[in-house]
Design a protein around this motif. Structure first.
Motif, short mmCIF file in Angstrom:
data_model
loop_
_atom_site.label_atom_id
_atom_site.label_comp_id
_atom_site.label_asym_id
_atom_site.label_seq_id
_atom_site.Cartn_x
_atom_site.Cartn_y
_atom_site.Cartn_z
N THR A 110 0.84 -1.19 0.00
CA THR A 110 0.00 0.00 0.00
C THR A 110 0.88 1.25 0.00
OG1 THR A 110 -1.79 -1.13 1.17
CG2 THR A 110 -1.78 1.28 1.24
N ARG A 111 0.71 2.09 -1.01
CA ARG A 111 1.49 3.31 -1.07
C ARG A 111 0.90 4.39 -0.15
NH1 ARG A 111 3.24 6.76 -6.50
NH2 ARG A 111 3.94 8.62 -5.39
N CYS A 112 -0.42 4.53 -0.19
CA CYS A 112 -1.12 5.49 0.66
C CYS A 112 -2.62 5.21 0.53
CB CYS A 112 -0.80 6.94 0.28
SG CYS A 112 -1.14 7.35 -1.46
N GLU A 124 6.05 12.36 -9.52
CA GLU A 124 5.83 11.78 -8.20
C GLU A 124 4.40 12.00 -7.71
OE1 GLU A 124 7.84 9.84 -6.65
OE2 GLU A 124 9.45 10.07 -8.12
N GLY A 152 2.28 12.22 -2.78
CA GLY A 152 2.70 10.86 -2.47
C GLY A 152 2.01 10.25 -1.28
N CYS A 180 -1.30 10.67 -0.84
CA CYS A 180 -2.71 10.61 -1.28
C CYS A 180 -3.52 11.82 -0.83
CB CYS A 180 -3.40 9.33 -0.80
SG CYS A 180 -2.92 7.85 -1.72
N ALA A 215 3.78 4.11 -12.19
CA ALA A 215 4.45 4.99 -11.25
C ALA A 215 5.47 5.85 -12.00
CB ALA A 215 5.11 4.17 -10.15
N ASP A 274 6.69 0.31 -12.40
CA ASP A 274 5.81 -0.15 -11.33
C ASP A 274 4.36 0.22 -11.65
OD1 ASP A 274 8.17 -0.86 -10.12
OD2 ASP A 274 8.16 0.82 -8.69
N LEU A 305 0.45 1.18 -10.31
CA LEU A 305 -0.37 1.73 -9.25
C LEU A 305 -1.82 1.35 -9.55
CD1 LEU A 305 1.17 5.32 -9.08
CD2 LEU A 305 1.55 3.46 -7.44
N THR A 342 -2.41 1.01 -4.31
CA THR A 342 -1.48 -0.10 -4.15
C THR A 342 -0.39 -0.04 -5.20
OG1 THR A 342 -3.24 -1.48 -3.24
CG2 THR A 342 -1.29 -2.62 -4.08
N LEU A 343 0.85 -0.20 -4.79
CA LEU A 343 1.98 -0.23 -5.71
C LEU A 343 2.41 -1.68 -5.91
CD1 LEU A 343 4.97 2.12 -5.99
CD2 LEU A 343 5.42 -0.33 -5.79
N PRO A 370 5.46 -3.54 -7.56
CA PRO A 370 6.79 -3.26 -8.13
C PRO A 370 7.13 -4.20 -9.27
CG PRO A 370 7.00 -4.44 -6.06
CD PRO A 370 5.54 -4.13 -6.21
#
Length: 355
Positions: free
Chosen positions: A51-53, A71, A90, A92, A278, A283, A285, A296-297, A299
Protein backbone atom coordinates in the motif's frame (compact mmCIF):
# COMPACT_ATOMS: atom_id res chain seq x y z
CA UNK A 1 -23.93 27.06 -20.47
CA UNK A 2 -21.61 24.06 -20.05
CA UNK A 3 -21.20 21.70 -22.96
CA UNK A 4 -22.84 18.32 -22.49
CA UNK A 5 -21.52 14.93 -23.58
CA UNK A 6 -25.10 13.58 -23.64
CA UNK A 7 -28.57 15.14 -23.30
CA UNK A 8 -29.73 15.59 -19.68
CA UNK A 9 -32.75 13.39 -20.41
CA UNK A 10 -30.39 10.42 -20.64
CA UNK A 11 -29.02 10.88 -17.12
CA UNK A 12 -31.17 8.14 -15.65
CA UNK A 13 -29.22 5.55 -17.62
CA UNK A 14 -25.98 6.43 -15.91
CA UNK A 15 -27.48 5.47 -12.54
CA UNK A 16 -26.96 1.89 -13.76
CA UNK A 17 -23.22 2.26 -13.25
CA UNK A 18 -22.86 -0.50 -10.64
CA UNK A 19 -20.68 -3.46 -11.62
CA UNK A 20 -23.66 -5.82 -11.42
CA UNK A 21 -25.50 -3.88 -14.13
CA UNK A 22 -23.13 -5.25 -16.70
CA UNK A 23 -24.55 -8.71 -16.02
CA UNK A 24 -28.01 -7.67 -17.18
CA UNK A 25 -27.22 -9.35 -20.50
CA UNK A 26 -26.81 -13.01 -19.52
CA UNK A 27 -25.69 -14.42 -22.85
CA UNK A 28 -23.17 -12.71 -25.12
CA UNK A 29 -21.45 -14.59 -27.90
CA UNK A 30 -17.72 -14.67 -27.18
CA UNK A 31 -15.72 -14.69 -30.38
CA UNK A 32 -12.55 -16.78 -30.33
CA UNK A 33 -9.66 -15.02 -28.57
CA UNK A 34 -7.79 -12.70 -30.93
CA UNK A 35 -4.04 -12.37 -31.23
CA UNK A 36 -3.89 -10.67 -27.85
CA UNK A 37 -5.39 -13.59 -25.95
CA UNK A 38 -4.25 -12.82 -22.42
CA UNK A 39 -3.87 -16.19 -20.77
CA UNK A 40 -0.25 -16.07 -19.61
CA UNK A 41 0.62 -16.49 -15.94
CA UNK A 42 3.84 -14.49 -15.79
CA UNK A 43 3.03 -12.55 -12.63
CA UNK A 44 6.46 -13.57 -11.32
CA UNK A 45 7.81 -10.54 -13.24
CA UNK A 46 6.24 -8.34 -10.55
CA UNK A 47 6.86 -8.29 -6.82
CA UNK A 48 4.54 -8.33 -3.82
CA UNK A 49 2.01 -5.50 -3.72
CA UNK A 50 2.31 -2.85 -1.00
CA UNK A 51 0.00 0.00 0.00
CA UNK A 52 1.49 3.31 -1.07
CA UNK A 53 -1.12 5.49 0.66
CA UNK A 54 -4.88 5.73 1.26
CA UNK A 55 -7.33 8.21 -0.19
CA UNK A 56 -9.71 9.49 2.48
CA UNK A 57 -10.90 12.72 0.86
CA UNK A 58 -14.73 12.63 0.64
CA UNK A 59 -14.56 14.19 -2.83
CA UNK A 60 -13.17 10.91 -4.23
CA UNK A 61 -15.67 8.22 -3.16
CA UNK A 62 -15.77 6.43 -6.53
CA UNK A 63 -12.23 6.42 -7.87
CA UNK A 64 -12.30 5.15 -11.45
CA UNK A 65 -9.43 6.86 -13.27
CA UNK A 66 -5.79 7.18 -12.22
CA UNK A 67 -2.72 8.57 -14.00
CA UNK A 68 0.87 9.23 -13.03
CA UNK A 69 2.34 12.74 -13.13
CA UNK A 70 5.91 12.41 -11.94
CA UNK A 71 5.83 11.78 -8.20
CA UNK A 72 2.23 13.03 -8.09
CA UNK A 73 -0.90 11.19 -9.14
CA UNK A 74 -4.07 12.28 -10.91
CA UNK A 75 -7.40 10.80 -9.81
CA UNK A 76 -10.96 11.00 -11.08
CA UNK A 77 -14.37 9.83 -9.89
CA UNK A 78 -16.69 7.50 -11.75
CA UNK A 79 -19.52 9.71 -13.00
CA UNK A 80 -20.26 13.09 -11.46
CA UNK A 81 -21.76 16.32 -12.71
CA UNK A 82 -18.46 18.00 -13.60
CA UNK A 83 -15.29 16.94 -15.34
CA UNK A 84 -12.87 17.11 -12.41
CA UNK A 85 -9.37 15.72 -11.89
CA UNK A 86 -7.74 15.75 -8.44
CA UNK A 87 -3.97 16.06 -8.04
CA UNK A 88 -2.66 13.78 -5.28
CA UNK A 89 0.71 13.92 -3.56
CA UNK A 90 2.70 10.86 -2.47
CA UNK A 91 0.59 10.59 0.68
CA UNK A 92 -2.71 10.61 -1.28
CA UNK A 93 -3.60 14.12 -0.06
CA UNK A 94 -5.53 16.26 -2.54
CA UNK A 95 -3.79 19.41 -3.70
CA UNK A 96 -4.95 21.13 -6.88
CA UNK A 97 -8.22 20.32 -8.63
CA UNK A 98 -8.54 20.80 -12.39
CA UNK A 99 -11.97 21.03 -13.95
CA UNK A 100 -13.70 22.27 -17.05
CA UNK A 101 -17.06 23.78 -17.90
CA UNK A 102 -18.33 20.47 -19.25
CA UNK A 103 -21.27 18.50 -17.92
CA UNK A 104 -20.22 14.86 -18.41
CA UNK A 105 -22.43 11.80 -18.76
CA UNK A 106 -20.37 8.99 -17.19
CA UNK A 107 -16.56 9.55 -16.98
CA UNK A 108 -14.56 6.35 -16.48
CA UNK A 109 -10.82 6.86 -17.11
CA UNK A 110 -8.21 9.53 -17.73
CA UNK A 111 -4.80 10.06 -19.31
CA UNK A 112 -2.19 12.82 -19.26
CA UNK A 113 -1.08 14.16 -22.64
CA UNK A 114 2.47 15.25 -23.47
CA UNK A 115 1.33 18.91 -23.57
CA UNK A 116 -0.22 18.71 -20.10
CA UNK A 117 -3.80 18.25 -21.30
CA UNK A 118 -5.83 15.90 -19.12
CA UNK A 119 -8.05 13.64 -21.20
CA UNK A 120 -11.18 12.36 -19.48
CA UNK A 121 -12.91 9.40 -21.11
CA UNK A 122 -16.64 10.04 -20.79
CA UNK A 123 -17.37 6.56 -22.13
CA UNK A 124 -19.39 4.70 -19.49
CA UNK A 125 -22.52 3.04 -20.88
CA UNK A 126 -23.60 0.00 -18.86
CA UNK A 127 -27.04 0.08 -20.44
CA UNK A 128 -25.44 0.37 -23.94
CA UNK A 129 -27.86 3.08 -25.07
CA UNK A 130 -25.60 6.05 -25.88
CA UNK A 131 -25.47 7.28 -29.44
CA UNK A 132 -22.11 8.92 -28.78
CA UNK A 133 -19.40 8.85 -26.14
CA UNK A 134 -16.90 11.64 -25.55
CA UNK A 135 -13.32 12.59 -24.80
CA UNK A 136 -12.99 15.75 -22.71
CA UNK A 137 -9.74 17.70 -22.75
CA UNK A 138 -8.83 19.81 -19.72
CA UNK A 139 -6.09 22.20 -20.84
CA UNK A 140 -3.43 23.80 -18.69
CA UNK A 141 -4.92 27.28 -19.31
CA UNK A 142 -8.22 26.24 -17.71
CA UNK A 143 -10.17 25.83 -20.95
CA UNK A 144 -11.77 22.57 -22.02
CA UNK A 145 -12.76 20.73 -25.18
CA UNK A 146 -15.30 18.01 -25.92
CA UNK A 147 -15.17 15.66 -28.89
CA UNK A 148 -17.96 13.14 -29.43
CA UNK A 149 -17.10 9.68 -30.75
CA UNK A 150 -19.22 7.01 -32.42
CA UNK A 151 -18.61 3.26 -32.59
CA UNK A 152 -18.91 1.57 -36.00
CA UNK A 153 -20.90 -1.34 -34.55
CA UNK A 154 -23.29 0.17 -32.03
CA UNK A 155 -22.99 1.26 -28.38
CA UNK A 156 -20.45 -0.25 -25.99
CA UNK A 157 -19.52 0.27 -22.36
CA UNK A 158 -15.86 1.33 -22.11
CA UNK A 159 -13.85 2.08 -18.96
CA UNK A 160 -10.27 2.07 -20.31
CA UNK A 161 -8.46 4.86 -22.18
CA UNK A 162 -5.00 4.37 -23.70
CA UNK A 163 -3.23 7.50 -24.95
CA UNK A 164 -0.39 6.61 -27.34
CA UNK A 165 2.85 8.63 -27.16
CA UNK A 166 1.85 10.42 -30.38
CA UNK A 167 -1.42 11.53 -28.75
CA UNK A 168 -3.74 9.04 -30.45
CA UNK A 169 -6.44 7.80 -28.05
CA UNK A 170 -7.72 4.24 -27.93
CA UNK A 171 -10.83 3.03 -26.12
CA UNK A 172 -11.03 -0.54 -24.80
CA UNK A 173 -14.52 -1.85 -24.14
CA UNK A 174 -15.70 -3.70 -21.03
CA UNK A 175 -17.24 -7.02 -22.03
CA UNK A 176 -18.82 -9.59 -19.69
CA UNK A 177 -17.13 -12.50 -21.48
CA UNK A 178 -13.74 -10.96 -22.21
CA UNK A 179 -14.03 -10.13 -25.93
CA UNK A 180 -12.98 -6.50 -25.46
CA UNK A 181 -12.78 -4.35 -28.57
CA UNK A 182 -10.06 -1.75 -29.13
CA UNK A 183 -11.25 1.37 -31.01
CA UNK A 184 -9.37 4.33 -32.47
CA UNK A 185 -10.83 7.65 -33.75
CA UNK A 186 -10.75 8.10 -37.51
CA UNK A 187 -9.54 11.69 -37.24
CA UNK A 188 -8.15 14.30 -34.84
CA UNK A 189 -10.02 15.33 -31.71
CA UNK A 190 -11.71 18.64 -32.49
CA UNK A 191 -13.80 20.61 -30.02
CA UNK A 192 -17.50 20.26 -30.82
CA UNK A 193 -16.98 17.67 -33.56
CA UNK A 194 -18.34 14.13 -33.82
CA UNK A 195 -15.69 11.67 -35.00
CA UNK A 196 -16.22 8.07 -36.06
CA UNK A 197 -14.04 5.26 -34.75
CA UNK A 198 -12.58 2.08 -36.23
CA UNK A 199 -12.21 -1.21 -34.41
CA UNK A 200 -8.52 -2.08 -34.70
CA UNK A 201 -8.33 -5.20 -32.52
CA UNK A 202 -10.29 -7.59 -30.36
CA UNK A 203 -8.81 -8.99 -27.19
CA UNK A 204 -9.68 -12.42 -25.82
CA UNK A 205 -9.36 -12.38 -22.04
CA UNK A 206 -9.78 -15.70 -20.24
CA UNK A 207 -10.61 -16.71 -16.68
CA UNK A 208 -7.64 -16.47 -14.32
CA UNK A 209 -8.90 -17.69 -10.94
CA UNK A 210 -7.86 -14.45 -9.20
CA UNK A 211 -10.47 -13.42 -6.61
CA UNK A 212 -11.93 -9.93 -6.29
CA UNK A 213 -14.45 -7.51 -7.68
CA UNK A 214 -18.21 -7.12 -7.33
CA UNK A 215 -19.40 -9.67 -9.90
CA UNK A 216 -17.65 -12.95 -9.12
CA UNK A 217 -15.64 -14.75 -11.79
CA UNK A 218 -17.02 -12.56 -14.57
CA UNK A 219 -14.89 -9.76 -13.13
CA UNK A 220 -11.78 -11.61 -14.30
CA UNK A 221 -12.83 -10.84 -17.88
CA UNK A 222 -14.03 -7.23 -17.67
CA UNK A 223 -11.57 -4.42 -18.53
CA UNK A 224 -11.96 -1.54 -16.07
CA UNK A 225 -8.95 0.70 -16.71
CA UNK A 226 -5.88 1.36 -18.84
CA UNK A 227 -2.59 3.26 -18.89
CA UNK A 228 0.47 4.01 -21.04
CA UNK A 229 3.79 4.61 -19.27
CA UNK A 230 5.32 8.09 -19.37
CA UNK A 231 8.38 6.79 -21.23
CA UNK A 232 6.12 5.27 -23.89
CA UNK A 233 7.49 1.75 -23.48
CA UNK A 234 4.60 -0.06 -21.77
CA UNK A 235 0.83 -0.47 -21.90
CA UNK A 236 -1.31 -1.74 -19.05
CA UNK A 237 -4.93 -2.84 -18.89
CA UNK A 238 -6.69 -4.11 -15.80
CA UNK A 239 -9.79 -6.10 -14.94
CA UNK A 240 -11.39 -6.24 -11.50
CA UNK A 241 -8.80 -8.88 -10.55
CA UNK A 242 -5.71 -8.77 -12.78
CA UNK A 243 -3.40 -6.41 -14.66
CA UNK A 244 -1.89 -7.09 -18.08
CA UNK A 245 1.29 -5.38 -19.28
CA UNK A 246 2.55 -5.23 -22.88
CA UNK A 247 5.79 -3.80 -24.26
CA UNK A 248 5.12 -0.83 -26.59
CA UNK A 249 7.25 0.25 -29.54
CA UNK A 250 6.65 3.75 -30.86
CA UNK A 251 2.91 4.51 -30.87
CA UNK A 252 1.72 1.19 -32.29
CA UNK A 253 -0.81 0.43 -29.57
CA UNK A 254 -2.76 -2.05 -31.69
CA UNK A 255 0.43 -3.90 -32.62
CA UNK A 256 1.51 -4.08 -28.98
CA UNK A 257 -1.86 -5.40 -27.81
CA UNK A 258 -1.69 -8.08 -30.49
CA UNK A 259 1.23 -9.63 -28.61
CA UNK A 260 1.23 -11.71 -25.44
CA UNK A 261 1.09 -9.73 -22.18
CA UNK A 262 2.50 -10.32 -18.74
CA UNK A 263 -0.36 -11.01 -16.34
CA UNK A 264 -0.21 -9.70 -12.79
CA UNK A 265 -2.66 -11.00 -10.18
CA UNK A 266 -3.84 -8.00 -8.16
CA UNK A 267 -4.80 -7.92 -4.48
CA UNK A 268 -8.44 -8.70 -3.73
CA UNK A 269 -10.43 -5.45 -3.90
CA UNK A 270 -14.17 -4.73 -3.76
CA UNK A 271 -14.25 -2.76 -7.03
CA UNK A 272 -10.84 -2.13 -8.59
CA UNK A 273 -11.18 0.18 -11.59
CA UNK A 274 -8.04 2.31 -11.82
CA UNK A 275 -4.50 1.63 -13.02
CA UNK A 276 -1.47 3.81 -13.75
CA UNK A 277 2.29 3.55 -14.03
CA UNK A 278 4.45 4.99 -11.25
CA UNK A 279 7.11 7.64 -11.87
CA UNK A 280 9.67 5.02 -12.98
CA UNK A 281 7.32 3.96 -15.83
CA UNK A 282 7.53 0.33 -14.69
CA UNK A 283 5.81 -0.15 -11.33
CA UNK A 284 2.02 -0.34 -11.36
CA UNK A 285 -0.37 1.73 -9.25
CA UNK A 286 -3.89 0.36 -8.80
CA UNK A 287 -6.92 1.57 -6.88
CA UNK A 288 -10.70 1.37 -6.80
CA UNK A 289 -13.96 2.72 -5.46
CA UNK A 290 -14.86 3.26 -1.81
CA UNK A 291 -13.39 5.16 1.12
CA UNK A 292 -10.79 4.78 2.37
CA UNK A 293 -9.34 3.75 -0.99
CA UNK A 294 -5.80 2.35 -0.85
CA UNK A 295 -3.50 3.07 -3.76
CA UNK A 296 -1.48 -0.10 -4.15
CA UNK A 297 1.98 -0.23 -5.71
CA UNK A 298 3.01 -3.41 -7.54
CA UNK A 299 6.79 -3.26 -8.13
CA UNK A 300 8.15 -4.42 -11.46
CA UNK A 301 10.87 -7.02 -11.78
CA UNK A 302 12.01 -8.00 -15.26
CA UNK A 303 10.84 -5.97 -18.24
CA UNK A 304 7.49 -7.10 -19.68
CA UNK A 305 7.98 -10.02 -22.01
CA UNK A 306 5.64 -12.78 -23.12
CA UNK A 307 5.83 -15.95 -21.07
CA UNK A 308 5.22 -19.28 -22.80
CA UNK A 309 1.96 -20.87 -21.77
CA UNK A 310 2.70 -23.90 -19.64
CA UNK A 311 0.76 -27.05 -20.42
CA UNK A 312 -1.36 -28.39 -17.61
CA UNK A 313 -1.08 -25.33 -15.38
CA UNK A 314 -4.46 -26.09 -13.89
CA UNK A 315 -5.69 -22.50 -14.24
CA UNK A 316 -9.46 -22.01 -14.85
CA UNK A 317 -8.67 -20.80 -18.38
CA UNK A 318 -6.85 -23.99 -19.39
CA UNK A 319 -9.87 -26.34 -19.73
CA UNK A 320 -11.63 -23.84 -22.00
CA UNK A 321 -8.54 -23.46 -24.19
CA UNK A 322 -8.15 -27.23 -24.46
CA UNK A 323 -11.82 -27.63 -25.27
CA UNK A 324 -11.93 -25.16 -28.16
CA UNK A 325 -8.53 -25.81 -29.73
CA UNK A 326 -9.70 -28.16 -32.46
CA UNK A 327 -13.19 -26.90 -33.26
CA UNK A 328 -14.46 -24.22 -35.64
CA UNK A 329 -14.27 -20.55 -34.57
CA UNK A 330 -18.06 -20.20 -34.19
CA UNK A 331 -18.33 -23.39 -32.19
CA UNK A 332 -15.40 -22.27 -30.05
CA UNK A 333 -17.14 -18.99 -29.35
CA UNK A 334 -20.35 -20.70 -28.29
CA UNK A 335 -18.50 -23.16 -26.05
CA UNK A 336 -16.53 -20.38 -24.37
CA UNK A 337 -19.70 -18.34 -23.81
CA UNK A 338 -21.56 -21.28 -22.29
CA UNK A 339 -18.65 -22.28 -20.04
CA UNK A 340 -18.17 -18.74 -18.74
CA UNK A 341 -21.91 -18.30 -18.13
CA UNK A 342 -22.13 -21.60 -16.25
CA UNK A 343 -19.14 -20.66 -14.08
CA UNK A 344 -20.75 -17.36 -13.13
CA UNK A 345 -24.10 -19.10 -12.41
CA UNK A 346 -22.49 -21.82 -10.30
CA UNK A 347 -20.49 -19.23 -8.37
CA UNK A 348 -23.70 -17.36 -7.56
CA UNK A 349 -25.44 -20.54 -6.42
CA UNK A 350 -22.54 -21.45 -4.14
CA UNK A 351 -22.50 -18.01 -2.57
CA UNK A 352 -26.23 -18.16 -1.90
CA UNK A 353 -25.88 -21.62 -0.38
CA UNK A 354 -23.20 -20.39 2.01
CA UNK A 355 -25.49 -17.55 3.05
Amino acid sequence: MPAQAEPPSDRAARRLRSGGAALAVPFVLLLPPGPASADTTASASYGAAVTRCEITDPRLPELSGLAGAGESMLAMNDGGDRAQVFVLDGACAVGDVRSGEVDPYDPEDLALGADGTLWVADTGDNAQTRGTVALIGLRTDGSSTLTRLTYPDGPHDAEALLLAPDGTPYLVTKEVLGASGVYRPDGPLTDGATVGMTKVLQLGLTLTGTPGGPVGRAGQLMVTGGAVSADGQRIALRTYTDAYVWALSGSDVAGALAGEPVRVALPDAPQGEAIAFAANSRDLLVAGEGLPSPITLVPAGAAPAPAPAAAGTGSPAAPVADLVRDVSPWTAGIIAAVVATVLVWVGGKLRRRRE
